[in-house]
Design a protein around this motif. Structure first.
Motif, PDB file in Angstrom:
ATOM      1  N   THR A  56       5.418  16.906  -1.640  1.00 31.05           N
ATOM      2  CA  THR A  56       4.719  15.646  -1.849  1.00 31.05           C
ATOM      3  C   THR A  56       5.531  14.571  -1.155  1.00 31.05           C
ATOM      4  OG1 THR A  56       3.816  16.340  -3.977  1.00 31.05           O
ATOM      5  CG2 THR A  56       3.934  13.973  -3.577  1.00 31.05           C
ATOM      6  N   LYS A  57       4.850  13.798  -0.320  1.00 30.36           N
ATOM      7  CA  LYS A  57       5.515  12.719   0.411  1.00 30.36           C
ATOM      8  C   LYS A  57       4.802  11.407   0.095  1.00 30.36           C
ATOM      9  CE  LYS A  57       6.826  15.594   4.352  1.00 30.36           C
ATOM     10  NZ  LYS A  57       6.874  15.635   5.816  1.00 30.36           N
ATOM     11  N   VAL A  58       5.591  10.362  -0.126  1.00 32.59           N
ATOM     12  CA  VAL A  58       5.036   9.041  -0.415  1.00 32.59           C
ATOM     13  C   VAL A  58       5.580   8.051   0.602  1.00 32.59           C
ATOM     14  CG1 VAL A  58       4.821   7.188  -2.110  1.00 32.59           C
ATOM     15  CG2 VAL A  58       4.866   9.577  -2.875  1.00 32.59           C
ATOM     16  N   PHE A  59       4.662   7.286   1.192  1.00 35.04           N
ATOM     17  CA  PHE A  59       5.025   6.291   2.201  1.00 35.04           C
ATOM     18  C   PHE A  59       4.455   4.951   1.756  1.00 35.04           C
ATOM     19  CE2 PHE A  59       4.435  10.416   4.198  1.00 35.04           C
ATOM     20  CZ  PHE A  59       5.680  10.615   4.766  1.00 35.04           C
ATOM     21  N   GLU A  60       5.200   3.863   2.054  1.00 31.89           N
ATOM     22  CA  GLU A  60       4.772   2.546   1.598  1.00 31.89           C
ATOM     23  C   GLU A  60       4.810   1.532   2.739  1.00 31.89           C
ATOM     24  OE1 GLU A  60       6.394  -0.857  -1.411  1.00 31.89           O
ATOM     25  OE2 GLU A  60       6.088   1.136  -2.278  1.00 31.89           O
ATOM     26  N   TRP A  61       3.819   0.668   2.700  1.00 30.24           N
ATOM     27  CA  TRP A  61       3.779  -0.529   3.542  1.00 30.24           C
ATOM     28  C   TRP A  61       3.819  -1.711   2.597  1.00 30.24           C
ATOM     29  CZ3 TRP A  61       0.697  -4.702   3.081  1.00 30.24           C
ATOM     30  CH2 TRP A  61       0.759  -5.663   4.105  1.00 30.24           C
ATOM     31  N   ASN A  62       4.615  -2.720   2.930  1.00 26.30           N
ATOM     32  CA  ASN A  62       4.522  -4.008   2.245  1.00 26.30           C
ATOM     33  C   ASN A  62       4.765  -5.095   3.285  1.00 26.30           C
ATOM     34  OD1 ASN A  62       7.385  -4.801   2.260  1.00 26.30           O
ATOM     35  ND2 ASN A  62       7.665  -3.167   0.741  1.00 26.30           N
ATOM     36  N   GLU A  63       4.718  -6.331   2.861  1.00 28.60           N
ATOM     37  CA  GLU A  63       4.831  -7.447   3.805  1.00 28.60           C
ATOM     38  C   GLU A  63       6.176  -7.488   4.523  1.00 28.60           C
ATOM     39  OE1 GLU A  63       3.818 -10.469   0.928  1.00 28.60           O
ATOM     40  OE2 GLU A  63       1.853 -10.689   1.847  1.00 28.60           O
ATOM     41  N   ASP A  64       7.199  -6.833   3.958  1.00 27.55           N
ATOM     42  CA  ASP A  64       8.539  -6.880   4.538  1.00 27.55           C
ATOM     43  C   ASP A  64       8.954  -5.614   5.268  1.00 27.55           C
ATOM     44  OD1 ASP A  64       8.968  -9.470   3.503  1.00 27.55           O
ATOM     45  OD2 ASP A  64       9.494  -8.609   1.547  1.00 27.55           O
ATOM     46  N   VAL A  86       0.863  -1.179   0.000  1.00 27.35           N
ATOM     47  CA  VAL A  86       0.000   0.000   0.000  1.00 27.35           C
ATOM     48  C   VAL A  86       0.899   1.228   0.000  1.00 27.35           C
ATOM     49  CG1 VAL A  86      -1.748   1.299   1.289  1.00 27.35           C
ATOM     50  CG2 VAL A  86      -1.830  -1.206   1.259  1.00 27.35           C
ATOM     51  N   ARG A  87       0.591   2.174  -0.897  1.00 30.86           N
ATOM     52  CA  ARG A  87       1.300   3.456  -0.934  1.00 30.86           C
ATOM     53  C   ARG A  87       0.318   4.568  -0.619  1.00 30.86           C
ATOM     54  NH1 ARG A  87       3.908   1.934  -6.354  1.00 30.86           N
ATOM     55  NH2 ARG A  87       5.689   0.735  -5.636  1.00 30.86           N
ATOM     56  N   ILE A  88       0.767   5.495   0.213  1.00 26.16           N
ATOM     57  CA  ILE A  88      -0.034   6.682   0.508  1.00 26.16           C
ATOM     58  C   ILE A  88       0.778   7.898   0.098  1.00 26.16           C
ATOM     59  CG2 ILE A  88      -1.273   8.020   2.235  1.00 26.16           C
ATOM     60  CD1 ILE A  88      -1.506   5.548   3.919  1.00 26.16           C
ATOM     61  N   GLU A  89       0.162   8.726  -0.755  1.00 27.67           N
ATOM     62  CA  GLU A  89       0.798   9.959  -1.204  1.00 27.67           C
ATOM     63  C   GLU A  89       0.113  11.126  -0.497  1.00 27.67           C
ATOM     64  OE1 GLU A  89       1.927  11.788  -5.500  1.00 27.67           O
ATOM     65  OE2 GLU A  89      -0.133  11.092  -5.258  1.00 27.67           O
ATOM     66  N   PHE A  90       0.908  11.968   0.134  1.00 25.77           N
ATOM     67  CA  PHE A  90       0.427  13.170   0.813  1.00 25.77           C
ATOM     68  C   PHE A  90       0.936  14.380   0.031  1.00 25.77           C
ATOM     69  CE2 PHE A  90       0.387  10.011   4.124  1.00 25.77           C
ATOM     70  CZ  PHE A  90      -0.660  10.346   4.960  1.00 25.77           C
ATOM     71  N   ILE A  91       0.026  15.204  -0.466  1.00 28.43           N
ATOM     72  CA  ILE A  91       0.391  16.418  -1.191  1.00 28.43           C
ATOM     73  C   ILE A  91      -0.122  17.596  -0.370  1.00 28.43           C
ATOM     74  CG2 ILE A  91       0.157  17.714  -3.349  1.00 28.43           C
ATOM     75  CD1 ILE A  91      -0.672  14.909  -4.593  1.00 28.43           C
ATOM     76  N   GLY A  92       0.798  18.403   0.161  1.00 27.40           N
ATOM     77  CA  GLY A  92       0.397  19.528   0.990  1.00 27.40           C
ATOM     78  C   GLY A  92       1.540  20.491   1.203  1.00 27.40           C
ATOM     79  N   GLY A  93       1.169  21.740   1.529  1.00 25.15           N
ATOM     80  CA  GLY A  93       2.208  22.741   1.655  1.00 25.15           C
ATOM     81  C   GLY A  93       2.906  22.845   0.313  1.00 25.15           C
ATOM     82  N   GLU A  94       4.195  22.731   0.303  1.00 32.11           N
ATOM     83  CA  GLU A  94       4.961  22.765  -0.941  1.00 32.11           C
ATOM     84  C   GLU A  94       5.686  21.453  -1.169  1.00 32.11           C
ATOM     85  OE1 GLU A  94       7.371  26.269  -1.321  1.00 32.11           O
ATOM     86  OE2 GLU A  94       5.842  27.494  -0.340  1.00 32.11           O
TER      87      GLU A  94
END
Length: 169
Positions: free
Chosen positions: A48-56, A38-46
Motif C-alpha cells: 500500500t502506497k500513499v502519496f500527498e499533494w498540498n499547497e507546499d 489531496v491524498r491518493i492511496e494505491f493498494i496493489g501487489g503486496e
C-alpha cells in the motif's frame, strides 16, 4: 387637514424606508469546496502506497509496472484540523466527478469503480493498471456540475486541479 397630510406623509416615508433599503442576500447554488490537500492511496501487489499533494509540497508517485492497484482519493482542508471533505463529495456525487489522467496518456489504464445515485462515475475510487516502465505526470481534476453531470472535464466548475510527478518502474 394639515395634520392628516403629515400623518400620510409619515406613513409613506416609513413604508418606503422598509422596502427601499431591504437587501437580499445572494443565493449561492454552489460554492467550490476548499481543498488544499489531496491524498491518493494505491493498494496493489503486496503493498500500500500513499502519496500527498498540498499547497507546499507534492510527493512523487512511484508505482510498479504491470500492477493492478485499487485507489482511493481523499480530499482535505488541512487548515481546518485535517477536515476530510471526501464524504461531502461522495454524498453530492451526482454533482461531482474526479478525472485522473496522465501525460503521456498511456501510462495508466484507469477505471472508476464508484458510482453516484444515477449510476454515473464519481472517480474517488478506481482501478488503475500500470503499463510499462516510463515517467510523466498524473493529474487529478475534481469538477462540480450544477444541474446535469455530463462527464466532460471541460464543463462545470473546478474544485481541484493538481499534478503529481509519476514514475513507473
Amino acid at each position: 387637514m394639515k395634520r392628516f397630510s403629515s400623518q400620510i406623509l409619515f406613513i409613506f416615508i416609513l413604508a418606503l424606508s422598509f422596502t427601499a433599503c431591504k437587501k437580499d442576500d445572494p443565493v449561492h447554488e454552489h460554492e467550490n469546496e476548499f481543498i488544499n490537500a489531496v491524498r491518493i492511496e494505491f493498494i496493489g501487489g503486496e503493498e500500500t502506497k500513499v502519496f500527498e499533494w498540498n499547497e507546499d509540497a507534492v510527493d512523487p508517485i512511484v508505482l510498479t509496472a504491470g500492477t493492478l492497484y485499487q485507489t482511493n482519493i481523499t480530499f482535505l482542508n488541512i487548515e481546518h484540523h485535517e477536515e476530510d471533505i471526501t464524504h461531502e463529495i461522495e454524498e453530492d456525487g451526482h454533482n461531482h466527478q474526479v478525472f485522473i489522467t496522465t501525460t503521456p496518456a498511456d501510462l495508466l489504464q484507469i477505471k472508476s469503480t464508484d458510482k453516484d445515485k444515477n449510476g454515473l462515475p464519481i472517480g474517488i475510487e478506481s482501478e488503475i493498471t500500470t503499463t510499462s516502465v516510463n515517467a510523466g505526470s498524473l493529474r487529478v481534476l475534481l469538477k462540480h456540475y450544477s444541474g446535469n453531470k455530463d462527464g466532460n472535464p471541460s464543463n462545470g466548475s473546478t474544485d481541484v486541479d493538481i499534478s503529481f510527478p509519476l514514475t513507473i518502474q
